[in-house]
Design a protein around this motif. Sequence first.
Motif, PDB file in Angstrom:
ATOM      1  N   ASP A 173       0.752  -1.165  -0.011  1.00  0.00           N
ATOM      2  CA  ASP A 173       0.076  -0.054   0.059  1.00  0.00           C
ATOM      3  C   ASP A 173       0.874   1.310  -0.080  1.00  0.00           C
ATOM      4  O   ASP A 173       1.126   1.907   1.110  1.00  0.00           O
ATOM      5  N   PHE A 174       1.685   1.704  -1.191  1.00  0.00           N
ATOM      6  CA  PHE A 174       2.217   2.816  -1.264  1.00  0.00           C
ATOM      7  C   PHE A 174       1.680   4.009  -1.393  1.00  0.00           C
ATOM      8  O   PHE A 174       0.426   3.957  -2.187  1.00  0.00           O
ATOM      9  N   LYS A 175       1.829   4.960  -0.697  1.00  0.00           N
ATOM     10  CA  LYS A 175       1.106   6.112  -0.893  1.00  0.00           C
ATOM     11  C   LYS A 175       1.917   7.378  -1.704  1.00  0.00           C
ATOM     12  O   LYS A 175       3.126   7.047  -1.642  1.00  0.00           O
ATOM     13  N   THR A 176       1.311   8.232  -2.091  1.00  0.00           N
ATOM     14  CA  THR A 176       1.838   9.457  -2.744  1.00  0.00           C
ATOM     15  C   THR A 176       2.528  10.302  -1.837  1.00  0.00           C
ATOM     16  O   THR A 176       2.119  10.329  -0.640  1.00  0.00           O
ATOM     17  N   THR A 177       3.310  11.051  -2.479  1.00  0.00           N
ATOM     18  CA  THR A 177       4.141  12.260  -1.675  1.00  0.00           C
ATOM     19  C   THR A 177       3.599  13.561  -2.169  1.00  0.00           C
ATOM     20  O   THR A 177       3.204  13.761  -3.165  1.00  0.00           O
ATOM     21  N   ILE A 178       3.698  14.386  -1.287  1.00  0.00           N
ATOM     22  CA  ILE A 178       3.047  15.649  -1.580  1.00  0.00           C
ATOM     23  C   ILE A 178       4.166  16.874  -1.249  1.00  0.00           C
ATOM     24  O   ILE A 178       4.784  16.795  -0.285  1.00  0.00           O
ATOM     25  N   SER A 179       4.674  17.454  -2.477  1.00  0.00           N
ATOM     26  CA  SER A 179       5.503  18.395  -2.350  1.00  0.00           C
ATOM     27  C   SER A 179       5.247  19.569  -1.708  1.00  0.00           C
ATOM     28  O   SER A 179       4.015  19.850  -1.280  1.00  0.00           O
ATOM     29  N   ASP A 180       6.258  20.575  -1.491  1.00  0.00           N
ATOM     30  CA  ASP A 180       5.878  21.751  -0.792  1.00  0.00           C
ATOM     31  C   ASP A 180       4.821  22.578  -1.608  1.00  0.00           C
ATOM     32  O   ASP A 180       4.224  23.391  -1.260  1.00  0.00           O
ATOM     33  N   SER A 181       4.975  22.357  -2.895  1.00  0.00           N
ATOM     34  CA  SER A 181       4.048  23.268  -3.880  1.00  0.00           C
ATOM     35  C   SER A 181       2.938  22.460  -4.159  1.00  0.00           C
ATOM     36  O   SER A 181       2.193  22.691  -5.209  1.00  0.00           O
ATOM     37  N   CYS A 182       2.547  21.403  -3.279  1.00  0.00           N
ATOM     38  CA  CYS A 182       1.310  20.731  -3.425  1.00  0.00           C
ATOM     39  C   CYS A 182       1.410  19.790  -4.551  1.00  0.00           C
ATOM     40  O   CYS A 182      -0.001  19.314  -4.940  1.00  0.00           O
ATOM     41  N   PHE A 183       2.231  19.476  -4.961  1.00  0.00           N
ATOM     42  CA  PHE A 183       2.341  18.533  -6.189  1.00  0.00           C
ATOM     43  C   PHE A 183       2.349  16.986  -5.694  1.00  0.00           C
ATOM     44  O   PHE A 183       3.085  16.605  -4.867  1.00  0.00           O
ATOM     45  N   GLU A 184       1.418  16.237  -6.097  1.00  0.00           N
ATOM     46  CA  GLU A 184       1.128  14.772  -5.390  1.00  0.00           C
ATOM     47  C   GLU A 184       1.829  13.892  -6.605  1.00  0.00           C
ATOM     48  O   GLU A 184       1.448  14.043  -7.799  1.00  0.00           O
ATOM     49  N   TYR A 185       2.633  12.874  -6.125  1.00  0.00           N
ATOM     50  CA  TYR A 185       3.345  12.025  -7.091  1.00  0.00           C
ATOM     51  C   TYR A 185       4.148  10.875  -6.356  1.00  0.00           C
ATOM     52  O   TYR A 185       4.063  10.776  -5.009  1.00  0.00           O
ATOM     53  N   TYR A 186       4.661   9.948  -7.096  1.00  0.00           N
ATOM     54  CA  TYR A 186       5.212   8.886  -6.726  1.00  0.00           C
ATOM     55  C   TYR A 186       6.895   9.062  -6.885  1.00  0.00           C
ATOM     56  O   TYR A 186       7.069   9.174  -8.361  1.00  0.00           O
ATOM     57  N   PRO A 187       7.611   9.386  -6.228  1.00  0.00           N
ATOM     58  CA  PRO A 187       9.221   9.529  -6.330  1.00  0.00           C
ATOM     59  C   PRO A 187       9.671   8.394  -7.042  1.00  0.00           C
ATOM     60  O   PRO A 187       9.134   7.152  -6.592  1.00  0.00           O
ATOM     61  N   ALA A 188      10.575   8.445  -7.821  1.00  0.00           N
ATOM     62  CA  ALA A 188      11.195   7.187  -8.276  1.00  0.00           C
ATOM     63  C   ALA A 188      11.984   6.308  -7.460  1.00  0.00           C
ATOM     64  O   ALA A 188      11.845   4.925  -7.523  1.00  0.00           O
ATOM     65  N   ASP A 189      11.909   6.664  -6.275  1.00  0.00           N
ATOM     66  CA  ASP A 189      12.761   5.691  -5.258  1.00  0.00           C
ATOM     67  C   ASP A 189      11.337   5.429  -4.028  1.00  0.00           C
ATOM     68  O   ASP A 189      11.883   4.959  -2.863  1.00  0.00           O
ATOM     69  N   PHE A 190      10.364   5.443  -4.528  1.00  0.00           N
ATOM     70  CA  PHE A 190       9.171   5.524  -3.393  1.00  0.00           C
ATOM     71  C   PHE A 190       9.093   4.214  -2.774  1.00  0.00           C
ATOM     72  O   PHE A 190       8.887   3.793  -1.541  1.00  0.00           O
ATOM     73  N   PHE A 191       9.624   2.903  -3.292  1.00  0.00           N
ATOM     74  CA  PHE A 191       9.646   1.755  -3.077  1.00  0.00           C
ATOM     75  C   PHE A 191      10.491   1.504  -1.731  1.00  0.00           C
ATOM     76  O   PHE A 191      10.393   0.517  -0.881  1.00  0.00           O
ATOM     77  N   LEU A 192      11.517   2.526  -1.654  1.00  0.00           N
ATOM     78  CA  LEU A 192      12.367   2.099  -0.413  1.00  0.00           C
ATOM     79  C   LEU A 192      11.846   2.467   0.929  1.00  0.00           C
ATOM     80  O   LEU A 192      12.718   2.414   2.087  1.00  0.00           O
ATOM     81  N   SER A 193      10.755   2.764   0.816  1.00  0.00           N
ATOM     82  CA  SER A 193       9.907   3.108   2.163  1.00  0.00           C
ATOM     83  C   SER A 193       9.486   1.735   2.719  1.00  0.00           C
ATOM     84  O   SER A 193       9.134   1.801   3.887  1.00  0.00           O
ATOM     85  N   ASP A 194       9.505   0.882   1.917  1.00  0.00           N
ATOM     86  CA  ASP A 194       9.120  -0.592   2.313  1.00  0.00           C
ATOM     87  C   ASP A 194      10.641  -1.307   2.836  1.00  0.00           C
ATOM     88  O   ASP A 194      11.318  -1.642   1.607  1.00  0.00           O
ATOM     89  N   PRO A 195      10.751  -1.628   3.712  1.00  0.00           N
ATOM     90  CA  PRO A 195      12.139  -2.271   4.146  1.00  0.00           C
ATOM     91  C   PRO A 195      12.396  -3.997   3.412  1.00  0.00           C
ATOM     92  O   PRO A 195      13.359  -4.458   3.619  1.00  0.00           O
ATOM     93  N   ARG A 196      11.085  -4.380   3.104  1.00  0.00           N
ATOM     94  CA  ARG A 196      11.216  -5.681   2.377  1.00  0.00           C
ATOM     95  C   ARG A 196      12.008  -5.667   1.146  1.00  0.00           C
ATOM     96  O   ARG A 196      12.483  -6.821   0.635  1.00  0.00           O
ATOM     97  N   PHE A 197      12.088  -4.674   0.582  1.00  0.00           N
ATOM     98  CA  PHE A 197      13.014  -4.430  -0.755  1.00  0.00           C
ATOM     99  C   PHE A 197      14.373  -4.166  -0.627  1.00  0.00           C
ATOM    100  O   PHE A 197      14.805  -3.336   0.240  1.00  0.00           O
ATOM    101  N   LYS A 198      15.111  -5.430  -0.639  1.00  0.00           N
ATOM    102  CA  LYS A 198      16.603  -5.371  -0.445  1.00  0.00           C
ATOM    103  C   LYS A 198      17.523  -5.206  -1.480  1.00  0.00           C
ATOM    104  O   LYS A 198      17.232  -5.855  -2.726  1.00  0.00           O
ATOM    105  N   LEU A 199      18.515  -4.545  -1.499  1.00  0.00           N
ATOM    106  CA  LEU A 199      19.468  -4.107  -2.582  1.00  0.00           C
ATOM    107  C   LEU A 199      20.116  -5.501  -2.608  1.00  0.00           C
ATOM    108  O   LEU A 199      20.715  -5.887  -1.862  1.00  0.00           O
ATOM    109  N   VAL A 200      20.192  -6.038  -3.886  1.00  0.00           N
ATOM    110  CA  VAL A 200      20.838  -6.998  -4.386  1.00  0.00           C
ATOM    111  C   VAL A 200      21.854  -6.916  -5.591  1.00  0.00           C
ATOM    112  O   VAL A 200      22.867  -7.753  -5.704  1.00  0.00           O
TER     113      VAL A 200
END
Length: 211
Positions: A173-200
């Motif tokens: 359940d990934f949520k969007t991010t809201i910038s200071d200018s109220c722009f709602e988006y998914y950053p390119a690194d959004f998945f790193l908020s989930d510790p299940r994704f491990k760098l391999v």
Amino acid sequence: MFGIILFNDFAKLNEFFSNTFFKKNMRYFLLLFFIQVHSQVIIQDSIYIVTRGTNEKRELIADNFNLYNKNITHVGIGICKNNNLLIYNLMPTEDKNNLIIDNLLTFFNRDNIYYKAIYSCAINSSNMNLLINKLTNLKSINLKYDYEFSIHNDNFYCSEFVAYLLNNLEDFDFKTTISDSCFEYYPADFFLSDPRFKLVYLNQINNLIKQ
């Protein structure tokens, strides 16, 4: 062996890129790179987030919008099929369908890439079937790249597409991010908020890395 060592050492790789021998044998070295990565990280019961960073997009995208890693400028989602990693990603193209299906070679075969990273996350068979079915359905329609970078239309930019696929699975359940200018988006690194994704896998040109 020399080719494999070379791709693990970007200081040497930088110097070697201009070498005539490399240019004549580039396909050979790319193949060694593909074999090395594939043998080290590809597991059947996992999904993969495959990322790259290019100089052109770093200031425009990563520096301004990424939250965890300022080097990721493009992302795709990968699944293993017949021992090959297929990477589904959205890119602007002249084709009717902007969904691109890459392998490791074609995904990383771009100009001015200084950063390559692969993350994995184990999933159950139910989630894998959900993902495969969703990708099969999406291949049959004409997906369009979202030049407006809006989550409120039917088009996708690269990270929005990956987030859409993951959020269709159980326990994501990934949520969007809201910038200071109220722009709602998914950053390119959004998945790193989930510790299940491990760098391999990580391969980078150290003097260009954004800390």
